[in-house]
Design an enzyme around this catalytic site. Sequence first.
Site, PDB file in Angstrom:
ATOM      1  N   LYS A 118      52.174  41.613   2.221  1.00 45.61           N
ATOM      2  CA  LYS A 118      52.521  41.245   3.601  1.00 45.61           C
ATOM      3  C   LYS A 118      53.296  39.936   3.648  1.00 45.61           C
ATOM      4  CE  LYS A 118      48.358  43.356   5.594  1.00 45.61           C
ATOM      5  NZ  LYS A 118      47.037  43.055   6.195  1.00 45.61           N
TER       6      LYS A 118
ATOM      7  N   ARG B  79      38.360  49.924  10.864  1.00 44.92           N
ATOM      8  CA  ARG B  79      38.608  50.499  12.192  1.00 44.92           C
ATOM      9  C   ARG B  79      38.662  52.009  12.142  1.00 44.92           C
ATOM     10  NH1 ARG B  79      43.551  46.526  12.750  1.00 44.92           N
ATOM     11  NH2 ARG B  79      43.479  47.242  10.592  1.00 44.92           N
TER      12      ARG B  79
ATOM     13  N   SER C  52      46.338  42.494  13.476  1.00 46.09           N
ATOM     14  CA  SER C  52      47.174  41.279  13.440  1.00 46.09           C
ATOM     15  C   SER C  52      48.655  41.639  13.527  1.00 46.09           C
ATOM     16  CB  SER C  52      46.923  40.495  12.154  1.00 46.09           C
ATOM     17  OG  SER C  52      45.579  40.111  12.058  1.00 46.09           O
TER      18      SER C  52
ATOM     19  N   HIS D  63      38.240  40.695  13.851  1.00 48.01           N
ATOM     20  CA  HIS D  63      37.788  39.921  12.684  1.00 48.01           C
ATOM     21  C   HIS D  63      36.537  39.105  13.031  1.00 48.01           C
ATOM     22  CE1 HIS D  63      42.229  39.815  11.224  1.00 48.01           C
ATOM     23  NE2 HIS D  63      41.572  40.611  10.396  1.00 48.01           N
TER      24      HIS D  63
HETATM   25  O1  PNS Z   1      43.586  41.020   5.786  1.00 48.69           O
HETATM   26  P1  PNS Z   1      44.102  41.784   4.598  1.00 48.69           P
HETATM   27  O2  PNS Z   1      45.586  41.529   4.399  1.00 48.69           O
HETATM   28  O3  PNS Z   1      43.767  43.245   4.669  1.00 48.69           O
HETATM   29  O4  PNS Z   1      43.309  41.216   3.327  1.00 48.69           O
HETATM   30  C1  PNS Z   1      43.660  41.606   2.006  1.00 48.69           C
HETATM   31  C2  PNS Z   1      43.217  40.529   1.012  1.00 48.69           C
HETATM   32  C3  PNS Z   1      43.905  39.215   1.368  1.00 48.69           C
HETATM   33  C4  PNS Z   1      41.709  40.353   1.119  1.00 48.69           C
HETATM   34  C5  PNS Z   1      43.611  40.977  -0.435  1.00 48.69           C
HETATM   35  O5  PNS Z   1      45.003  41.114  -0.508  1.00 48.69           O
HETATM   36  C6  PNS Z   1      43.102  39.996  -1.497  1.00 48.69           C
HETATM   37  O6  PNS Z   1      41.954  40.069  -1.890  1.00 48.69           O
HETATM   38  N1  PNS Z   1      43.977  39.041  -1.920  1.00 48.69           N
HETATM   39  C7  PNS Z   1      43.623  38.025  -2.911  1.00 48.69           C
HETATM   40  C8  PNS Z   1      44.228  38.341  -4.301  1.00 48.69           C
HETATM   41  C9  PNS Z   1      43.466  39.465  -4.984  1.00 48.69           C
HETATM   42  O7  PNS Z   1      42.300  39.336  -5.331  1.00 48.69           O
HETATM   43  N2  PNS Z   1      44.170  40.603  -5.182  1.00 48.69           N
HETATM   44  C10 PNS Z   1      43.588  41.768  -5.830  1.00 48.69           C
HETATM   45  C11 PNS Z   1      42.823  42.636  -4.851  1.00 48.69           C
HETATM   46  S1  PNS Z   1      42.062  44.023  -5.613  1.00 48.69           S
END
Ligand code: PNS
Length: 163
Positions: free
Chosen positions: A41, A93, A130, A17
């Site tokens: 998650k 990745r 993670s 990250h």
């Molecule tokens: O590190 P991650 O878990 O891959 O990140 C995913 C994340 C947190 C960026 C995604 O779940 C997100 O954008 N969450 C905020 C809520 C949202 O906008 N959801 C719709 C996504 S299209």
Amino acid sequence: MSIAVCPGSFDPITLGHLDVVRRARRLFDVVVVGVARNAAKNALLLPEERVEVVRAALDDDPDLVDVRVEVVPGLLVDFCRDVGAVAVVKGLRGGADFDGEQPMALMNRHLTGLETVFLPGDQRYAHVASSLVKDIARHGGPIDDLVPPVAAEAVRAAVAHRA
Ligand code: PNS
């Protein structure tokens, strides 16, 4: 001034990250690291712990001026509009990451026209995730060369007290 958001759960932030944030900062004037909730998650670290750990990890890195850390309270597209970001930056990745990221990138563009820039993950961190860091820590294994020191401490403490 161009602003980008590097979003993620950061549960915990990894060296992979940090590499993406550093490289995003070379492309944009300001980078906002957005600590968000991924509904798919179950987080180990509490949201405020994740923010604190990310801030401490960035503070240790002199390359990371004009990088700030904020909580994403709702939709990522709303957060990006509020901070004036022109793009989201995410690291990939490999193909599995792309398969997960593409629907979100397309949905964010559908919602507000927000674009996503994908950076290829550095091969040094291709194995770093993670979820694997947490699994190794739960089994008492070494995580110090996978995450910043402050993140390793936080994960070990959370595993000891919550797992
Ligand atoms: O590190 P991650 O878990 O891959 O990140 C995913 C994340 C947190 C960026 C995604 O779940 C997100 O954008 N969450 C905020 C809520 C949202 O906008 N959801 C719709 C996504 S299209």
